[in-house]
Motif scaffolding. Structure first.
Motif, PDB file in Angstrom:
ATOM      1  N   ILE A   7      -6.026  35.602 -53.678  1.00 36.96           N
ATOM      2  CA  ILE A   7      -4.755  35.303 -54.352  1.00 36.96           C
ATOM      3  C   ILE A   7      -3.680  34.847 -53.373  1.00 36.96           C
ATOM      4  N   GLY A   8      -3.383  35.601 -52.353  1.00 35.32           N
ATOM      5  CA  GLY A   8      -2.420  35.161 -51.340  1.00 35.32           C
ATOM      6  C   GLY A   8      -1.000  35.020 -51.871  1.00 35.32           C
ATOM      7  N   ASP A   9      -0.303  34.007 -51.378  1.00 37.09           N
ATOM      8  CA  ASP A   9       1.115  33.785 -51.689  1.00 37.09           C
ATOM      9  C   ASP A   9       1.255  33.083 -53.038  1.00 37.09           C
ATOM     10  N   MET A  10       1.511  33.857 -54.087  1.00 38.55           N
ATOM     11  CA  MET A  10       1.602  33.268 -55.420  1.00 38.55           C
ATOM     12  C   MET A  10       2.844  32.409 -55.586  1.00 38.55           C
ATOM     13  N   ASP A  11       3.953  32.819 -54.988  1.00 38.58           N
ATOM     14  CA  ASP A  11       5.168  32.008 -55.102  1.00 38.58           C
ATOM     15  C   ASP A  11       4.964  30.644 -54.454  1.00 38.58           C
ATOM     16  N   GLY A  12       4.263  30.642 -53.327  1.00 41.17           N
ATOM     17  CA  GLY A  12       3.968  29.374 -52.671  1.00 41.17           C
ATOM     18  C   GLY A  12       3.064  28.502 -53.520  1.00 41.17           C
ATOM     19  N   LEU A  13       2.052  29.112 -54.129  1.00 39.95           N
ATOM     20  CA  LEU A  13       1.141  28.350 -54.988  1.00 39.95           C
ATOM     21  C   LEU A  13       1.878  27.804 -56.204  1.00 39.95           C
ATOM     22  N   LEU A  14       2.765  28.617 -56.773  1.00 39.42           N
ATOM     23  CA  LEU A  14       3.544  28.151 -57.925  1.00 39.42           C
ATOM     24  C   LEU A  14       4.399  26.944 -57.563  1.00 39.42           C
ATOM     25  N   SER A  15       4.985  26.966 -56.390  1.00 38.26           N
ATOM     26  CA  SER A  15       5.793  25.825 -55.947  1.00 38.26           C
ATOM     27  C   SER A  15       4.932  24.577 -55.805  1.00 38.26           C
ATOM     28  N   GLU A  16       3.718  24.761 -55.308  1.00 32.94           N
ATOM     29  CA  GLU A  16       2.811  23.623 -55.144  1.00 32.94           C
ATOM     30  C   GLU A  16       2.374  23.068 -56.496  1.00 32.94           C
ATOM     31  N   VAL A  17       2.113  23.955 -57.452  1.00 34.81           N
ATOM     32  CA  VAL A  17       1.735  23.497 -58.792  1.00 34.81           C
ATOM     33  C   VAL A  17       2.895  22.747 -59.437  1.00 34.81           C
ATOM     34  N   ALA A  18       4.110  23.284 -59.287  1.00 35.06           N
ATOM     35  CA  ALA A  18       5.281  22.631 -59.869  1.00 35.06           C
ATOM     36  C   ALA A  18       5.471  21.232 -59.296  1.00 35.06           C
ATOM     37  N   ALA A  19       5.305  21.101 -57.982  1.00 35.72           N
ATOM     38  CA  ALA A  19       5.446  19.787 -57.346  1.00 35.72           C
ATOM     39  C   ALA A  19       4.346  18.839 -57.811  1.00 35.72           C
ATOM     40  N   GLU A  20       3.150  19.369 -57.953  1.00 34.61           N
ATOM     41  CA  GLU A  20       2.011  18.573 -58.408  1.00 34.61           C
ATOM     42  C   GLU A  20       2.256  18.051 -59.823  1.00 34.61           C
ATOM     43  N   MET A  21       2.740  18.928 -60.695  1.00 34.73           N
ATOM     44  CA  MET A  21       2.983  18.536 -62.083  1.00 34.73           C
ATOM     45  C   MET A  21       4.128  17.546 -62.190  1.00 34.73           C
ATOM     46  N   GLU A  22       5.141  17.723 -61.371  1.00 32.00           N
ATOM     47  CA  GLU A  22       6.265  16.790 -61.394  1.00 32.00           C
ATOM     48  C   GLU A  22       5.818  15.402 -60.933  1.00 32.00           C
ATOM     49  N   ALA A  23       4.927  15.364 -59.955  1.00 33.43           N
ATOM     50  CA  ALA A  23       4.415  14.076 -59.485  1.00 33.43           C
ATOM     51  C   ALA A  23       3.608  13.367 -60.566  1.00 33.43           C
ATOM     52  N   LEU A  24       2.975  14.137 -61.436  1.00 29.09           N
ATOM     53  CA  LEU A  24       2.171  13.553 -62.511  1.00 29.09           C
ATOM     54  C   LEU A  24       3.001  13.171 -63.736  1.00 29.09           C
ATOM     55  N   ARG A  25       4.211  13.686 -63.822  1.00 29.20           N
ATOM     56  CA  ARG A  25       5.002  13.541 -65.051  1.00 29.20           C
ATOM     57  C   ARG A  25       5.208  12.096 -65.499  1.00 29.20           C
ATOM     58  N   PRO A  26       5.569  11.154 -64.610  1.00 30.31           N
ATOM     59  CA  PRO A  26       5.745   9.773 -65.093  1.00 30.31           C
ATOM     60  C   PRO A  26       4.483   9.200 -65.737  1.00 30.31           C
ATOM     61  N   ASP A  27       3.333   9.511 -65.157  1.00 30.38           N
ATOM     62  CA  ASP A  27       2.082   8.999 -65.720  1.00 30.38           C
ATOM     63  C   ASP A  27       1.717   9.724 -67.006  1.00 30.38           C
ATOM     64  N   TYR A  28       2.076  10.999 -67.110  1.00 32.23           N
ATOM     65  CA  TYR A  28       1.842  11.725 -68.366  1.00 32.23           C
ATOM     66  C   TYR A  28       2.675  11.112 -69.483  1.00 32.23           C
ATOM     67  N   GLU A  29       3.936  10.827 -69.188  1.00 32.51           N
ATOM     68  CA  GLU A  29       4.803  10.220 -70.197  1.00 32.51           C
ATOM     69  C   GLU A  29       4.313   8.822 -70.570  1.00 32.51           C
ATOM     70  N   ALA A  30       3.796   8.098 -69.587  1.00 35.67           N
ATOM     71  CA  ALA A  30       3.235   6.773 -69.873  1.00 35.67           C
ATOM     72  C   ALA A  30       1.995   6.893 -70.752  1.00 35.67           C
ATOM     73  N   ALA A  31       1.216   7.949 -70.533  1.00 39.82           N
ATOM     74  CA  ALA A  31       0.016   8.166 -71.348  1.00 39.82           C
ATOM     75  C   ALA A  31       0.391   8.415 -72.804  1.00 39.82           C
ATOM     76  N   ILE A  32       1.453   9.183 -73.024  1.00 36.52           N
ATOM     77  CA  ILE A  32       1.901   9.450 -74.392  1.00 36.52           C
ATOM     78  C   ILE A  32       2.360   8.159 -75.062  1.00 36.52           C
ATOM     79  N   LEU A  33       3.119   7.351 -74.331  1.00 35.93           N
ATOM     80  CA  LEU A  33       3.590   6.081 -74.889  1.00 35.93           C
ATOM     81  C   LEU A  33       2.424   5.168 -75.237  1.00 35.93           C
ATOM     82  N   SER A  34       1.418   5.163 -74.389  1.00 40.29           N
ATOM     83  CA  SER A  34       0.269   4.292 -74.615  1.00 40.29           C
ATOM     84  C   SER A  34      -0.576   4.759 -75.793  1.00 40.29           C
ATOM     85  N   ARG A  35      -0.799   6.068 -75.874  1.00 47.50           N
ATOM     86  CA  ARG A  35      -1.694   6.607 -76.899  1.00 47.50           C
ATOM     87  C   ARG A  35      -0.970   6.959 -78.191  1.00 47.50           C
ATOM     88  N   GLY A  36       0.319   7.186 -78.081  1.00 48.81           N
ATOM     89  CA  GLY A  36       1.081   7.571 -79.259  1.00 48.81           C
ATOM     90  C   GLY A  36       0.882   9.013 -79.669  1.00 48.81           C
TER      91      GLY A  36
END
Length: 210
Positions: A58-87
């Protein structure tokens, strides 16, 4: 239903299913005429049995959470584009905001059972929906952005390379070690991680899903 990112093939499957209603007698159980290739004899979304974490990882959960948040934020523009494309999107079953997915999961990894923010739905059943939403966020984004239809590639990317995948594997480890029978049952039914088609049961489970 069928190949990802292949509406024509998916429509063929649906039409074939509706054609079964034309059978003179029923019930009817019939194989579809085409088979999606499975490399090495295993479904693409099945985790390899050696990819198992324990609570000692398990280790540093706060650190892992920060990494997940950054990862998801980096994906957000493409996720929103996917919604627009697929409806449409399959994300949303939990009714939590996207930014709350990982923190909710992390509470369980830390050994807590948080209060459910949804009236009438306890925290553990909600956890299952949050896990599904988190996976769908990543899957919908990547399949749209990179036009991926290889389930094995998607599974390897999410579970072996992303921080969100690691978070869910840690959740699985905590659930296996937990005294909570419902959480263990979720693991055994492969509802937390896709182990149903792997070569053997997850250590610490009863192998009920095998």
């Amino acid at each position: 239903m069928g190949k990802p990112n292949d509406p024509e093939f998916q429509n063929k499957v649906i039409r074939a299913a509706f054609d079964l209603f034309e059978a003179p007698n029923g019930p009817v159980l019939e194989n579809f005429s085409e088979v999606i290739p499975v490399r090495d004899g295993r479904m693409g979304y099945a985790l390899p049995p050696e990819l198992v974490l324990s609570t000692s990882d398990i280790g540093d959960m706060d650190g892992l959470l920060s990494e997940v948040a950054a990862e998801m934020e980096a994906l957000r523009p493409d996720y929103e584009a996917a919604i627009l494309s697929r409806g449409r999107t399959t994300v949303g079953a939990s009714e939590l905001s996207i930014k709350d997915f990982a923190p909710f999961v992390a509470e369980f990894v830390k050994g807590n059972i948080p209060n459910s923010p949804r009236k009438g739905l306890p925290a553990i059943p909600l956890l299952k929906l949050v896990v599904e939403d988190l996976e769908a966020y990543y899957t919908e984004t990547r399949t749209h952005r990179d036009r991926i239809d290889d389930l094995e590639l998607m599974g390897r990317w999410f579970w072996e390379e992303t921080k969100a995948g690691r978070l869910l594997l840690l959740l699985e480890a905590v659930s296996v070690a937990s005294d909570n029978k419902v959480m263990l049952q979720i693991v055994e039914m492969s509802l937390m991680a896709p182990r149903f088609w792997s070569e053997g049961p997850l250590p610490g489970t009863s192998a009920a899903g095998w």
